[in-house]
Each structure stands twice: as C-alpha cells, then as structure tokens.
Enzyme design. Structure first.
Site, PDB file in Angstrom:
ATOM      1  N   ASP A   1      53.882  65.537  38.592  1.00 26.75           N
ATOM      2  CA  ASP A   1      54.525  64.225  38.475  1.00 26.75           C
ATOM      3  C   ASP A   1      56.064  64.197  38.580  1.00 26.75           C
ATOM      4  OD1 ASP A   1      51.864  63.629  37.994  1.00 26.75           O
ATOM      5  OD2 ASP A   1      52.162  62.796  35.991  1.00 26.75           O
TER       6      ASP A   1
ATOM      7  N   LYS B   1      46.403  60.668  40.592  1.00 22.81           N
ATOM      8  CA  LYS B   1      45.608  60.485  39.376  1.00 22.81           C
ATOM      9  C   LYS B   1      46.079  59.228  38.657  1.00 22.81           C
ATOM     10  CE  LYS B   1      48.763  63.350  36.719  1.00 22.81           C
ATOM     11  NZ  LYS B   1      49.302  62.296  35.852  1.00 22.81           N
TER      12      LYS B   1
ATOM     13  N   CYS C   1      51.742  65.024  30.564  1.00 21.32           N
ATOM     14  CA  CYS C   1      50.888  65.444  31.686  1.00 21.32           C
ATOM     15  C   CYS C   1      50.844  66.954  31.887  1.00 21.32           C
ATOM     16  CB  CYS C   1      51.288  64.708  32.951  1.00 21.32           C
ATOM     17  SG  CYS C   1      50.862  62.944  32.839  1.00 21.32           S
TER      18      CYS C   1
HETATM   19  C1  VGL Z   1      53.054  60.701  32.141  1.00 23.19           C
HETATM   20  C2  VGL Z   1      53.033  59.098  30.518  1.00 23.19           C
HETATM   21  C3  VGL Z   1      52.355  58.236  31.347  1.00 23.19           C
HETATM   22  C4  VGL Z   1      53.467  62.082  32.552  1.00 23.19           C
HETATM   23  C5  VGL Z   1      52.366  59.864  32.986  1.00 23.19           C
HETATM   24  O1  VGL Z   1      53.556  62.355  33.767  1.00 23.19           O
HETATM   25  O2  VGL Z   1      53.709  62.921  31.639  1.00 23.19           O
HETATM   26  N1  VGL Z   1      53.369  60.320  30.918  1.00 23.19           N
HETATM   27  N2  VGL Z   1      52.023  58.633  32.578  1.00 23.19           N
END
Ligand code: VGL
Ligand code: ZN
Length: 199
Positions: free
Chosen positions: A9, A107, A152
């Site tokens: 991410d 995702k 994540c």
């Molecule tokens: C994430 C919160 C919501 C992350 C993704 O990538 O850690 N955290 N969505």
C-alpha cells in the site's frame, strides 16, 4: 528457497498530503525501489475501495474517523475516505517503481468488508488469492515492507506466518499510523506469530 518482496500500500493517500497520511510514508520509497531491483519475485498491493466503502466513517451516521464499530465479522476501525478506486489518492506513489513488480494485487474492493491483509479480508477467511499465487511460483519466504506497519503490514505478516511462510518485516522500509498504541501491539502480535522484525 524463493523469496518474494511484498510491498504493501505505498499509495498517495497513505503519504503526506493524503487522506490517511502516515507520517514519513514517502520516505521509504527509495529503499523499497532498491529492494525491488534485487528481489526475484515482487508483489505490490493496492488498497482499492469503492465509494461509500463500509470502512469509511462517512458511511456510518454519527461516526467520525478512528471510531470503532462492530461489523458482522468483528470490530472495525472507521477511517477517513481513502484509496477510492480510480482516484489520485489510490494511485501508487509516483516515486515508487512499478516496472519491477510481477503482480499488483488489489484488496478492499468488496463494499461490506475491509481487507487490511494481502492474504485474507478482515473476516480472516475470505482469501485474496495471493497465497496461491506465491505457492504456485515456489515462494516460501517473504520480506514485507510498506504502509502501514501497524495495520496492513501487520495483518499481512501475521497471516503469512500462519500460512507457513517464513516472514520478515523490514521496519526501516515501513511507517506506522500508531493509533492508541497500535504500533506496540502490532509488534508484539507479529513477534508472537513468529514474524522476524528487522530494523
Ligand atoms: C490501511 C487503514 C485502512 C493500511 C488501509 O494500508 O495500513 N490502513 N486501509
Ligand atoms: Zn483501506
């Protein structure tokens, strides 16, 4: 033994100026680029939510970001709207190389369930398919980097360890949200799951 680098991410919304900015989120880009160039298998993940996703506080009357609610699959932290499909915030950070990636796994696209982990959605049972991809490529060990270390990256690392991969998290190439002690809790949980925490 084939090792895969899993880059979690590294998207605009998790970098400074983004909707769910992680402090220093953009500082890890150079280190990750170098790692990608020396890794045999490279997978990038991309948080990829539809508008009005159930993990957004804005989808729940009277709720504000970082509140928690009970979902059918368990407790869920509510977030600012982030990584909405097709928006600039959902794009991979422009400094991150994408050419070395063998696969980009999206995702969090199901409206009613969040997916922190690259392996299972937040019900901890719906698979994303990454396990099968890595196994069929002969991968047995993983190095995880990216954002956010306490969400994540943490969930992905714990799931990977449970699935039998040899897992290391390279903390210098991660940054954390650190919400109410979530970073310490994540480190303890990853350690207990057998994840190697590297500086
Ligand atoms: C994430 C919160 C919501 C992350 C993704 O990538 O850690 N955290 N969505
Ligand atoms: Zn998300």
């Amino acid at each position: 033994m084939t090792n895969a680098l899993i880059v979690i991410d590294v998207q605009n919304d998790f970098c400074p100026g983004g909707a769910l900015a992680v402090a220093g989120g953009d500082e890890i880009v150079g280190e990750i680029n170098a790692l990608m160039l020396s890794s045999e298998v490279v997978v990038l993940t991309q948080d990829w939510h539809p508008k009005g996703h159930s993990s957004f506080a804005s989808s729940h009357k009277g709720k504000v970001p970082f509140d928690e609610i009970e979902m059918p699959y368990g407790r869920q932290t509510l977030w600012p709207d982030h990584c909405i499909q097709g928006t600039k915030g959902a794009k991979i950070h422009k400094g991150l190389l994408t050419e070395p990636a063998d696969m980009i796994l999206r995702k969090g696209f199901r409206p009613r369930i969040d997916s922190y982990s690259a392996f299972f959605e937040n019900d901890r049972t719906t698979p994303t398919g990454l396990d099968g991809y890595l196994r069929t490529r002969g991968v047995s060990s993983l190095t995880l980097v990216g954002l956010a270390l306490d969400f994540c990256v943490n969930y992905s690392a714990q799931d990977a360890a449970k699935l039998g991969f040899d897992v290391a998290v390279l903390q210098s190439a991660c940054r954390a949200i650190d919400l109410n002690g979530s970073l310490d809790a994540a480190r303890a949980a990853m350690g207990a799951a057998g994840v190697k925490l590297k500086d």
